[in-house]
Enzyme design. Structure first.
Site, PDB file in Angstrom:
ATOM      1  N   GLU A  75      44.783  44.608  34.516  1.00  0.00           N
ATOM      2  CA  GLU A  75      45.591  44.113  35.625  1.00  0.00           C
ATOM      3  C   GLU A  75      46.546  43.022  35.164  1.00  0.00           C
ATOM      4  OE1 GLU A  75      42.377  44.508  35.409  1.00  0.00           O
ATOM      5  OE2 GLU A  75      41.435  45.007  37.318  1.00  0.00           O
ATOM      6  N   CYS A 112      38.311  41.712  38.206  1.00  0.00           N
ATOM      7  CA  CYS A 112      37.521  40.507  37.945  1.00  0.00           C
ATOM      8  C   CYS A 112      38.162  39.294  38.636  1.00  0.00           C
ATOM      9  CB  CYS A 112      37.402  40.264  36.435  1.00  0.00           C
ATOM     10  SG  CYS A 112      38.864  39.518  35.699  1.00  0.00           S
ATOM     11  N   CYS A 115      41.577  38.046  37.282  1.00  0.00           N
ATOM     12  CA  CYS A 115      42.715  38.897  37.674  1.00  0.00           C
ATOM     13  C   CYS A 115      43.072  38.684  39.136  1.00  0.00           C
ATOM     14  CB  CYS A 115      42.392  40.368  37.405  1.00  0.00           C
ATOM     15  SG  CYS A 115      42.377  40.760  35.648  1.00  0.00           S
TER      16      CYS A 115
END
Ligand code: THU
Length: 161
Positions: A75, A112, A115
């Site tokens: 990401e 996560c 991100c």
């Protein structure tokens, strides 16, 4: 004393084919990006496809390193590249998916915390929600209207002096 409730809404699609075709295409691009991940240590391949307001799609995948913390998630690879190339173009939609070579992923993968925080920065920078599509290799697809649904009560630049 009072209690505050934080509510996030996720729209659940039974499978990718229930999505509008344009969204399916974005997920396909994320899947293609995942195939090209550099992940020799985890063997987990993540792909992200970011649709910008100008119609461009920027993809990214996870890039690992022998010094583990030096690697980067899919990401952030995608959004940092997008922001470096198109600094003034808002982010519209982000599709995220992953490939686990050991076992087919049957539920959506979720970004996560780091991100989420990084994505939120651009939502706030452009004052525009980034819609998020989360998918596994098969099965349900989750759609969220905004990154803030993934990171409620977050830290942001409004706290900074
Ligand atoms: N990973 C991502 O690319 N995105 C996430 O949001 C979660 C984890 C990567 C990092 C690492 O290369 C591998 O997945 C296993 O954690």
């Amino acid at each position: 004393m009072k209690t505050l409730e934080l509510i996030s809404k996720i729209t659940v699609y039974e499978d990718r084919y229930e999505l509008p075709v344009e969204w399916q295409k974005l997920l396909d691009l994320a899947h293609e990006a995942a195939k090209k991940a550099y992940s020799p240590y985890s063997n987990f391949k993540v792909g992200a496809a970011l649709l910008l307001n100008n119609g461009e799609v920027v993809t990214g995948n996870n890039q690992e390193n022998a010094a583990f913390p030096s690697g980067l998630c899919a990401e952030r690879t995608a959004i940092f590249y997008a922001s470096s190339q198109y600094p003034e173009v808002p982010f519209n939609k982000l599709a995220i998916t992953a490939i686990n070579p050991m076992e087919k992923l049957t539920k959506p993968v979720s970004p996560c915390g780091s991100c989420r925080q990084a994505l939120l920065e651009y939502e706030q920078k452009f004052n525009q929600h980034i819609e998020v599509l989360l998918a596994g290799e098969e099965g349900e697809v989750y759609v969220l209207k905004s990154i803030s649904d993934l990171l409620p009560f977050s830290f942001s630049n409004e706290y900074l002096p």
